[in-house]
Design an enzyme around this catalytic site. Structure first.
Site, PDB file in Angstrom:
ATOM      1  N   CYS A  95       3.485  -5.837  -5.536  1.00  0.00           N
ATOM      2  CA  CYS A  95       4.907  -6.140  -5.468  1.00  0.00           C
ATOM      3  C   CYS A  95       5.323  -7.110  -4.347  1.00  0.00           C
ATOM      4  O   CYS A  95       5.179  -8.308  -4.507  1.00  0.00           O
ATOM      5  CB  CYS A  95       5.700  -4.836  -5.411  1.00  0.00           C
ATOM      6  SG  CYS A  95       7.410  -5.073  -5.915  1.00  0.00           S
ATOM      7  N   HIS A 196       3.463  -0.152  -8.605  1.00  0.00           N
ATOM      8  CA  HIS A 196       3.224   0.888  -7.597  1.00  0.00           C
ATOM      9  C   HIS A 196       2.734   2.107  -8.363  1.00  0.00           C
ATOM     10  O   HIS A 196       2.508   2.045  -9.571  1.00  0.00           O
ATOM     11  CB  HIS A 196       4.538   1.250  -6.900  1.00  0.00           C
ATOM     12  CG  HIS A 196       5.190   0.123  -6.181  1.00  0.00           C
ATOM     13  ND1 HIS A 196       4.872  -0.234  -4.901  1.00  0.00           N
ATOM     14  CD2 HIS A 196       6.179  -0.719  -6.558  1.00  0.00           C
ATOM     15  CE1 HIS A 196       5.633  -1.245  -4.517  1.00  0.00           C
ATOM     16  NE2 HIS A 196       6.431  -1.566  -5.494  1.00  0.00           N
TER      17      HIS A 196
HETATM   18  N1  GLN Z   1      11.701  -7.080  -2.250  1.00  0.00           N
HETATM   19  C1  GLN Z   1      11.086  -7.295  -3.482  1.00  0.00           C
HETATM   20  C2  GLN Z   1      11.983  -7.145  -4.693  1.00  0.00           C
HETATM   21  O1  GLN Z   1      12.899  -6.341  -4.692  1.00  0.00           O
HETATM   22  C3  GLN Z   1       9.841  -6.398  -3.559  1.00  0.00           C
HETATM   23  C4  GLN Z   1      10.131  -4.941  -3.776  1.00  0.00           C
HETATM   24  C5  GLN Z   1       8.880  -4.099  -3.837  1.00  0.00           C
HETATM   25  O2  GLN Z   1       7.884  -4.379  -3.180  1.00  0.00           O
HETATM   26  N2  GLN Z   1       8.956  -2.991  -4.562  1.00  0.00           N
HETATM   27  O3  GLN Z   1      11.745  -7.851  -5.642  1.00  0.00           O
END
Ligand code: GLN
Length: 249
Positions: A95, A196
């Site tokens: 992510c 995740h």
């Molecule tokens: N900040 C990023 C987004 O919202 C990554 C979020 C995350 O790692 N879950 O796209």
């Protein structure tokens, strides 16, 4: 005794929805097979690591603010990271880390967080905090010519564009963008994904794919991993896949 050296990047900053579990699962599946797992971590202020001296590099997700805190620090290592990628060292990026290896991330306020520019994709968040890709996700992935389903949980506002090699095809969930058919980015030695979960606990075959790659590269020989008893993991997977896929109908 065989061993794998793993570098865990920014564990104190990039850790969302159980990302640390990926490290625990790698350690568990290595040690069950009598393979030593050496796990080092690196974060801001630590001594510079040599990325090329590792077999596997892992980095998890983080909210926009966390990404902006570490982006500058990460970019210091661009050359070394590029060299490690060119040398075939495996990178697993979840992510927020996935986004930071691309050209840039434009956050919800329109501010640009610079990426490593190692890959040509880029990510832009929709300028509405409430519009996020959130939920369980199942994708079809081909690992070593074998088709498998990979399960995870996504929560991102960022929409990733210009992906040349997706990691998987979306069955349930969003993927790289709202309603996308494609998820993540995949090269021989790079998996960058929005999943995740922790990703590896839900997908033991994916974990073993990574372990096998790293061992074969390190020891320069074909490796047949000793099978582990995944009865419970597979029961759990079946239940999750049935549940997520049926709720999608
Ligand atoms: N900040 C990023 C987004 O919202 C990554 C979020 C995350 O790692 N879950 O796209």
């Amino acid at each position: 005794m065989q061993e794998l050296k793993i570098l865990y990047l920014y564990p104190d900053i990039l850790e969302l929805y159980g990302d640390f579990g990926n490290i625990q699962v790698l350690k568990y599946r290595l040690e069950k097979r009598g393979i030593n797992a050496i796990i080092d971590s690196y974060s801001i202020g630590d001594e510079s690591p040599d990325f090329c001296s590792y077999d596997l590099i892992f980095a998890g997700g983080g909210a926009d603010q966390e990404q902006s805190i570490l982006a500058k620090d990460l970019i210091k290592y661009k050359e070394n990271i590029q060299e490690a990628i060119n040398n075939g060292i495996f990178f697993l990026l979840i992510c927020g880390a996935y986004q930071l290896f691309g050209k840039y991330y434009k956050d919800v306020n329109g501010d640009i967080i610079p990426g490593l520019e190692i890959f040509d994709y880029y990510t832009e968040a929709i300028n509405d905090r409430k519009k996020r890709c959130i939920g369980n996700i199942v994708i079809d992935v081909t690992l070593d010519n074998i088709k498998t389903k990979v399960i995870g949980f996504e929560n991102h506002g960022g929409q990733t564009f210009n992906i040349t090699n997706p990691f998987g095809q979306v069955i349930v969930g969003n993927g790289n963008k709202f309603g996308d058919t494609e998820e993540g980015f995949f090269l021989e030695n790079v998996i960058a994904t929005y999943l995740h979960g922790p990703l590896l606990s839900k997908n033991p075959d994916l974990t073993d794919f990574i372990i096998k790659y790293c061992l074969e590269k390190k020891y320069n020989q074909n490796i047949n991993l000793e099978p582990l008893d995944d009865t419970f993991e597979n029961l759990c997977r079946k239940q999750l896949i049935d549940k997520f896929c049926s709720s999608n109908k």
